[in-house]
Enzyme design. Structure first.
Site, PDB file in Angstrom:
ATOM      1  N   HIS A  47       0.929  -1.266   0.091  1.00  0.00           N
ATOM      2  CA  HIS A  47      -0.042   0.059   0.153  1.00  0.00           C
ATOM      3  C   HIS A  47       0.835   1.368   0.095  1.00  0.00           C
ATOM      4  O   HIS A  47       1.371   1.804   0.947  1.00  0.00           O
ATOM      5  CB  HIS A  47      -0.908   0.031   1.153  1.00  0.00           C
ATOM      6  CG  HIS A  47      -1.995   0.967   1.160  1.00  0.00           C
ATOM      7  ND1 HIS A  47      -3.316   0.876   1.713  1.00  0.00           N
ATOM      8  CD2 HIS A  47      -2.257   1.990   0.580  1.00  0.00           C
ATOM      9  CE1 HIS A  47      -4.119   1.672   1.223  1.00  0.00           C
ATOM     10  NE2 HIS A  47      -3.454   2.581   0.827  1.00  0.00           N
ATOM     11  N   ARG A  51       2.332   9.064  -6.275  1.00  0.00           N
ATOM     12  CA  ARG A  51       2.011  10.199  -7.025  1.00  0.00           C
ATOM     13  C   ARG A  51       2.579  10.228  -8.534  1.00  0.00           C
ATOM     14  O   ARG A  51       2.276   9.635  -9.396  1.00  0.00           O
ATOM     15  CB  ARG A  51       2.644  11.257  -6.101  1.00  0.00           C
ATOM     16  CG  ARG A  51       2.403  11.413  -4.811  1.00  0.00           C
ATOM     17  CD  ARG A  51       0.730  11.308  -4.268  1.00  0.00           C
ATOM     18  NE  ARG A  51       0.836  11.434  -2.889  1.00  0.00           N
ATOM     19  CZ  ARG A  51      -0.539  11.020  -2.323  1.00  0.00           C
ATOM     20  NH1 ARG A  51      -1.445  10.419  -2.708  1.00  0.00           N
ATOM     21  NH2 ARG A  51      -0.636  11.257  -0.982  1.00  0.00           N
ATOM     22  N   ASP A 271       0.934   2.578   3.567  1.00  0.00           N
ATOM     23  CA  ASP A 271      -0.172   3.690   3.187  1.00  0.00           C
ATOM     24  C   ASP A 271       0.678   4.733   3.103  1.00  0.00           C
ATOM     25  O   ASP A 271       0.343   5.789   3.438  1.00  0.00           O
ATOM     26  CB  ASP A 271      -1.265   3.830   4.282  1.00  0.00           C
ATOM     27  CG  ASP A 271      -2.242   4.616   3.360  1.00  0.00           C
ATOM     28  OD1 ASP A 271      -2.305   4.801   2.303  1.00  0.00           O
ATOM     29  OD2 ASP A 271      -3.109   5.040   4.242  1.00  0.00           O
TER      30      ASP A 271
HETATM   31  O1  DOR Z   1      -4.516   9.593   4.425  1.00  0.00           O
HETATM   32  C1  DOR Z   1      -4.731   8.990   3.216  1.00  0.00           C
HETATM   33  N1  DOR Z   1      -4.248   9.511   2.188  1.00  0.00           N
HETATM   34  N2  DOR Z   1      -5.492   8.065   2.956  1.00  0.00           N
HETATM   35  C2  DOR Z   1      -5.810   7.692   1.900  1.00  0.00           C
HETATM   36  O2  DOR Z   1      -6.758   6.742   1.758  1.00  0.00           O
HETATM   37  C3  DOR Z   1      -5.352   8.418   0.725  1.00  0.00           C
HETATM   38  C4  DOR Z   1      -4.075   8.839   0.952  1.00  0.00           C
HETATM   39  C5  DOR Z   1      -3.706   9.963  -0.191  1.00  0.00           C
HETATM   40  O3  DOR Z   1      -3.598   9.422  -1.268  1.00  0.00           O
HETATM   41  O4  DOR Z   1      -3.177  10.876   0.093  1.00  0.00           O
HETATM   42 ZN    ZN Z   2      -4.186   4.385   0.788  1.00  0.00          ZN
END
Ligand code: DOR
Ligand code: ZN
Length: 399
Positions: A47, A51, A271
Site C-alpha cells: 500500500h 504520485r 499507506d
Molecule cells: O491519508 C490518506 N491519504 N488516506 C488515503 O486513503 C489516501 C491517501 C492519499 O492518497 O493521500
Molecule cells: Zn491509501
C-alpha cells in the site's frame, strides 16, 4: 554469504548460495562472506501512493522507490488514486512506462474502480493483465472527495479475484477539517466493514484503525484479510499535540493505538501517502512511511516490544495473500528470489527527515528509534551501493 538468517520461522546460522537472481542453496555447508547483522527477507509494501505525473512535487515513482529500497522494501504496490487516476488500460500502461524509466525497487500497480468505469472495468483489467501482474482492484474508496467514491452497490457488483477496500462510510464522514479524527468517526469504519462483510465474499481491508472494526472482521466466517499501518499501530489522537496541523490521515488517528492487537492482522503496510509540508498545513490527509516501516518494526523487535512473527506480516503474508509468492517474493528459501535486508542491531538510531529519501521532506516519526538496513539485496544483487551510484535495478511486475 554466511550469517544469521530468519529461516522457516527460526534464526539459524547458515550460508546462502545465490545463482543469478535466485537462492540456489541454504545450508551449513555453504560458505561465503560473513554478514554482520540479521538477514531477513526484504519487505513487500502492498500500500503506497507514489504520485508522479501531475503530482511530481509530492513524490515520483523514482523518489518513492528510492525511499522504499533504503527501508528494505523490495516490492511495492502503488495505489490508483494518482493523477490521472488508473481507470483504464491506457492510463495503466502510461504509468507503467513511467515506472520502467527509473525504478529502485520492484513495482506493481492496482486498478481503480469508479462509478464511471464500472461497466468496462473487468474488460480493461483483462487487457492489462495480458502483460502485467495486477495485484488487485483498489484501494476502492467508499468515501472520496475527488471523483473516486463508489457506492456499496457498485462495489458489490464487481467481479475480481482481489479487491482492497478503504472502509469508511461516506454518510458518516462529516467533514475534512484539522484534526480530522473529530469528523471521521470510528463508526464510519465499523459500518463500512460490516457492509462489505455482508455484500462481498472476500476482500482485503486496507489500514484498519479501530478495535471495533478489527473485531467485526475477525468474527466474520468468510475469507477477509486486513492490514494495519505503523501509524495506526503506534500513534493516536494524543500525537495531535506533537504533529499539529500535520495530523490528518485517512482513516484518522484514534484514541487507542493498535500495537497490542498486532497478532490479529495478516499484513503491515505503510499507506505511504506523501504531501508537502505546505499541503499538510492545509489539512491534506496522509503520512509518508515506506522507508521507516521496516526499520521501526525491527527496532520494536530488538527492544522486545513485539516478536519475530511480525516479520511475516511484511514478507511472506503479503506474498501469499496477493500472489507474489509465485514470482519468488516473500521468503528466504531455495528457489526463491534473493531479496534480503540485513539489519545490524547495534546500529539503532533516531529517525530524522533529513536522512530520508521521499520528496515530501517530512516524517511523522521524527526522533523515533529505528534500525535501517545496512545491506539490501534485490534479485541477487546487493543494491545500496548501486543505488548511491545512481544505478537503477527495479522492475515492473510482468506476467
Ligand atoms: O491519508 C490518506 N491519504 N488516506 C488515503 O486513503 C489516501 C491517501 C492519499 O492518497 O493521500
Ligand atoms: Zn491509501
Amino acid at each position: 554469504m554466511y550469517g544469521k538468517i530468519l529461516y522457516r520461522g527460526r534464526i539459524v546460522e547458515v550460508g546462502i548460495e545465490i545463482e543469478g537472481e535466485r537462492i540456489k542453496k541454504i545450508g551449513k555447508s555453504v560458505k561465503g562472506r560473513k554478514v554482520r547483522g540479521l538477514i531477513l527477507p526484504a519487505a513487500i509494501d502492498v500500500h503506497v501512493h507514489f504520485r508522479d505525473l501531475r503530482e511530481k512535487h509530492k513524490e515520483t515513482i523514482e523518489s518513492g522507490s528510492l525511499s522504499a529500497i533504503h527501508g528494505g522494501v523490495c516490492l511495492v504496490v502503488d495505489q490508483p488514486n494518482c493523477n490521472p487516476a488508473i481507470t483504464d488500460s491506457e492510463v495503466y500502461e502510461e504509468r507503467m512506462r513511467r515506472a520502467k524509466k527509473k525504478l529502485y525497487c520492484d513495482y506493481a500497480l492496482n486498478f481503480a474502480l469508479t462509478e464511471k468505469n464500472r461497466e468496462k472495468i473487468e474488460e480493461e483489467v483483462k487487457k492489462v493483465s495480458k502483460k502485467y501482474f495486477v495485484p488487485a482492484i483498489g484501494e476502492v474508496f467508499l468515501q472520496h472527495s475527488q471523483g473516486l467514491q463508489v457506492s456499496y452497490n457498485t462495489l458489490f457488483s464487481l467481479k475480481a479475484d482481489m479487491i482492497t477496500v478503504h472502509a469508511e462510510d461516506a454518510e458518516l464522514v462529516k467533514c475534512n477539517s484539522i484534526p480530522n479524527f473529530d469528523c471521521r468517526p470510528e463508526e464510519a469504519e465499523v459500518k463500512a466493514v460490516e457492509m462489505c462483510i455482508k455484500g462481498l465474499k472476500k476482500c482485503h481491508f486496507c489500514h484498519i484503525s479501530t478495535v471495533k472494526a478489527l473485531d467485526v472482521i475477525c468474527k466474520a466466517k468468510k475469507d477477509f484479510t486486513k492490514e494495519v499501518t505503523p501509524h495506526h499501530m503506534l500513534l493516536s489522537v494524543k500525537d495531535y499535540e506533537r504533529l499539529g496541523s500535520f495530523v490528518n490521515v485517512n482513516p484518522p488517528l484514534r484514541s487507542e493505538p493498535l500495537l497490542k492487537y498486532l497478532d490479529f492482522f495478516e499484513i503491515i503496510a505503510s499507506d505511504h501517502a506523501p504531501h508537502t509540508p505546505e499541503e499538510k498545513k492545509e489539512g491534506l490527509p496522509g503520512f509518508p512511511g515506506v522507508e521507516t516501516m521496516y526499520p521501526i518494526i525491527v527496532s520494536l523487535i530488538k527492544e522486545g516490544v513485539i516478536g519475530l512473527k511480525a516479520i511475516d506480516k511484511l514478507t511472506s503474508n503479503p506474498a501469499r495473500i496477493f500472489g507474489f509468492d509465485k514470482f519468488g517474493y516473500g521468503e528466504i528459501e531455495e528457489g526463491m528470489l534473493a531479496n534480503f535486508a540485513v539489519f545490524d542491531f547495534s546500529k539503532e538510531c533516531r529517525i530524522s527527515s533529513r536522512n530520508l529519501h521521499s520528496l515530501c521532506g517530512w516524517t511523522p516519526y521524527e526522533g523515533y528509534k529505528a534500525i535501517f538496513p545496512s545491506e539490501v539485496w534485490l534479485r541477487g544483487e546487493n543494491v545500496l551501493p548501486d543505488v548511491k551510484a545512481g544505478r537503477v535495478l527495479g522492475r515492473v511486475l510482468e506476467i
